[in-house]
Motif scaffolding. Structure first.
Motif, mmCIF file in Angstrom:
data_model
loop_
_atom_site.group_PDB
_atom_site.id
_atom_site.type_symbol
_atom_site.label_atom_id
_atom_site.label_comp_id
_atom_site.label_asym_id
_atom_site.label_seq_id
_atom_site.Cartn_x
_atom_site.Cartn_y
_atom_site.Cartn_z
ATOM 1 N N ALA A 1 -18.416 14.867 70.936
ATOM 2 C CA ALA A 1 -19.426 15.137 71.959
ATOM 3 C C ALA A 1 -18.788 15.774 73.182
ATOM 4 O O ALA A 1 -17.673 15.397 73.567
ATOM 5 N N VAL A 2 -19.485 16.727 73.777
ATOM 6 C CA VAL A 2 -19.057 17.319 75.045
ATOM 7 C C VAL A 2 -20.270 17.444 75.948
ATOM 8 O O VAL A 2 -21.390 17.670 75.489
ATOM 9 N N LYS A 3 -20.058 17.296 77.245
ATOM 10 C CA LYS A 3 -21.157 17.408 78.204
ATOM 11 C C LYS A 3 -20.600 17.826 79.563
ATOM 12 O O LYS A 3 -19.602 17.290 80.032
ATOM 13 N N TRP A 4 -21.282 18.807 80.204
ATOM 14 C CA TRP A 4 -20.929 19.198 81.560
ATOM 15 C C TRP A 4 -21.533 18.223 82.563
ATOM 16 O O TRP A 4 -22.616 17.668 82.335
ATOM 17 N N ASN A 5 -20.857 18.073 83.685
ATOM 18 C CA ASN A 5 -21.403 17.317 84.803
ATOM 19 C C ASN A 5 -22.515 18.148 85.444
ATOM 20 O O ASN A 5 -22.292 19.297 85.816
ATOM 21 N N PRO A 6 -23.726 17.612 85.596
ATOM 22 C CA PRO A 6 -24.842 18.416 86.113
ATOM 23 C C PRO A 6 -24.696 18.825 87.567
ATOM 24 O O PRO A 6 -25.349 19.768 88.011
ATOM 25 N N GLN A 7 -23.843 18.118 88.331
ATOM 26 C CA GLN A 7 -23.656 18.428 89.732
ATOM 27 C C GLN A 7 -22.325 19.106 90.033
ATOM 28 O O GLN A 7 -22.122 19.592 91.146
ATOM 29 N N ASP A 8 -21.439 19.150 89.083
ATOM 30 C CA ASP A 8 -20.119 19.734 89.293
ATOM 31 C C ASP A 8 -19.740 20.547 88.058
ATOM 32 O O ASP A 8 -19.242 20.005 87.079
ATOM 33 N N ALA B 1 -16.153 18.313 82.864
ATOM 34 C CA ALA B 1 -16.801 18.026 81.583
ATOM 35 C C ALA B 1 -16.264 16.711 81.038
ATOM 36 O O ALA B 1 -15.203 16.235 81.454
ATOM 37 N N ALA B 2 -17.009 16.130 80.105
ATOM 38 C CA ALA B 2 -16.571 14.902 79.444
ATOM 39 C C ALA B 2 -16.586 15.115 77.937
ATOM 40 O O ALA B 2 -17.414 15.862 77.407
ATOM 41 N N CYS B 3 -15.660 14.451 77.250
ATOM 42 C CA CYS B 3 -15.550 14.551 75.800
ATOM 43 C C CYS B 3 -15.536 13.159 75.184
ATOM 44 O O CYS B 3 -14.853 12.262 75.682
ATOM 45 N N LEU C 1 -18.640 20.715 66.366
ATOM 46 C CA LEU C 1 -19.430 19.490 66.328
ATOM 47 C C LEU C 1 -20.391 19.355 67.499
ATOM 48 O O LEU C 1 -21.387 18.650 67.407
ATOM 49 N N SER C 2 -20.089 20.014 68.630
ATOM 50 C CA SER C 2 -20.932 19.864 69.811
ATOM 51 C C SER C 2 -20.731 21.053 70.734
ATOM 52 O O SER C 2 -19.727 21.777 70.633
ATOM 53 N N MET C 3 -21.701 21.244 71.646
ATOM 54 C CA MET C 3 -21.653 22.374 72.571
ATOM 55 C C MET C 3 -22.541 22.063 73.765
ATOM 56 O O MET C 3 -23.535 21.347 73.641
ATOM 57 N N ASP C 4 -22.190 22.611 74.933
ATOM 58 C CA ASP C 4 -23.036 22.465 76.116
ATOM 59 C C ASP C 4 -22.801 23.646 77.049
ATOM 60 O O ASP C 4 -21.655 23.993 77.344
#
Length: 448
Positions: free
Chosen positions: A94-101, A105-107, A420-423
């Protein structure tokens, strides 16, 4: 969301609060950083380098002509004792960007750890490894403020971290089996998680202390609701964009609409089965899932509709207000792994399938507008600026498609195993993707 320009070290980090700078202690983990090493698109990479120092057998390496990444996180390296063949690196699920920064990103990783990553942080370490799970981390999600990070794992635990310091703030107990997803309320610190044990859990996360200070912040999670009614594992779900409803989808083939205040199930959508097709749902059949299992879900921007994708290749759009199915989408021949409404309300929806196709549909007529073929299964679709749709594929590549013409106008390479994931970043300047090869990579969306 306007398409961003160059997202090099000087450009990233300007979109968030200055408070959100990740604390990087002197002993923080230093990970691979490709700053200054972005490869020329016309130069081929050395195949031996792509094998992660011999960790991957040549036969398992995907065809990769170059590495387009602006930054790379080697999150899960190969391991093995001396004299023995190394085990393959663990996947990054899983990967996700921080919506405010948009610089953070987090993995979520197969080595039971979470990585908090600032890809273009050039002074010292650029990531923190967060330890607390006892099994694979399946999903991660930042809250609306960008200051909290939630993670869910196969150990059945949901953990809440400070996205500023990397400190573990609290562990939320409840699910009896693997956690399939975690999702924050769009406007508050209420967290939702769905589990293989057929339940959804919702907690209120109360935070006290100085969120920007190392060790100065505390959190406590109080269970608000346990949603029960599904007859098989919950695969996906979340709050509607207005935060007023919870919707969940399950292997049992139903999508349920819940009142988050009372825990009541307000409606159950049981979709009609797709006509049998040879080869449909093959991946799911291997895993023992029935063809009507739901595996993907998306909400319209105005919270009036939900769309679900099925293992047998079917997809359905339903009205939350009228509690009825609006139309069925039956173009795909294998599991619909990802579905997406257009984020600005334009009458387009996108579906991506293991049959290797992205289909963009006219939401007014339920007819396909364009079909975009891939050499491998499509794992995720996500709308970008205007008419662009991004896909990540089992062939290890990220692509951008023009939904009006069906043409692929950009392609990014670098991975040597399936994605496996993308953002796509909240500022529209970059995309982060992760792979079975144990890495996450960031690509610039600026014009080539």
């Amino acid at each position: 969301m306007a398409e961003g320009g160059d997202v090099g070290p000087g450009a990233m980090g300007t979109g968030g609060d200055e408070d959100l700078e990740v604390f990087m202690p002197e002993d923080a983990e230093v990970v691979a950083d490709l700053e200054g090493q972005a490869s020329d698109s016309e130069e081929d990479m050395d195949l031996e380098e792509l094998e992660l120092e011999g960790a991957l057998p040549v036969d398992d390496v995907l065809d990769c002509e170059r590495d387009d990444a602006r930054a790379c996180l080697v999150a899960c390296e190969a391991s093995g004792s001396s004299g023995k063949d190394p085990e393959p690196p663990k996947p990054v699920y899983a990967v996700k960007w921080n919506p405010q920064d948009p610089s953070m990103a987090a993995c979520g990783c197969g080595d039971d750890r979470v990585r908090l990553w600032k890809p273009y942080h050039s002074e010292g370490a650029n990531s923190i490894t967060l330890e607390g799970h006892e099994d694979t981390v399946i999903d991660v999600d930042f809250d609306a403020t960008g200051k909290l990070l939630a993670s869910g794992g196969m150990d059945g635990r949901v953990l809440v971290w400070s996205a500023i310091t990397g400190e573990l703030l609290c562990a939320l107990e409840g699910p009896g089996e693997a956690v399939e997803f975690v999702s924050w309320h769009p406007a508050g610190r209420v967290l939702l998680a769905g589990s293989e044990d057929m339940t959804l859990w919702m907690w209120n996360v109360a935070v006290s202390g100085d969120e920007a200070a190392q060790g100065g912040c505390k959190a406590e999670g109080q269970c608000m609701q346990v949603f029960t009614g599904h007859q098989a594992g919950v695969t996906c779900g979340g709050f509607t964009p207005n935060g007023k409803l919870v919707v969940s989808a399950s292997i049992d083939g139903t999508a349920r609409v819940w009142n988050p205040r009372t825990g009541e199930c307000q409606h159950t959508f049981a979709f009609e089965a797709k006509p049998s097709q040879e080869g449909a749902g093959g991946a799911a059949a291997d895993e023992g899932e029935s063809g009507n299992a739901l595996v993907s879900l998306s909400f319209s921007h105005d919270s009036t509709m939900v769309m679900c994708g099925r293992v047998d290749g079917g997809a359905h759009v339903a009205s939350l207000a009228a509690s009825r199915v609006l139309f069925d989408l039956s173009e795909h021949k294998d599991s619909v792994e990802s579905v997406a409404f257009h984020p600005s309300g334009q009458p387009f929806v996108a579906t991506g399938s293991l049959d290797g196709s992205l289909v963009v549909w006219d939401a007014n007529t339920a007819a396909p507008r364009v079909t975009c073929a891939h050499p491998g299964g499509v794992i995720r679709v996500q709308w970008g600026d205007g008419a662009f749709v991004y896909t990540c594929c089992l062939d290890g590549r990220v692509r951008r498609w023009d939904a009006r013409s069906g043409q692929c106008d950009r392609e990014w390479q670098g991975f040597v195993k399936p994605l496996l994931s993308m953002d796509v970043s909240p500022d529209g300047g970059s995309v982060v993707a992760s792979s079975d090869d144990g890495t996450a990579r960031v690509f610039s969306l600026a014009a080539a």
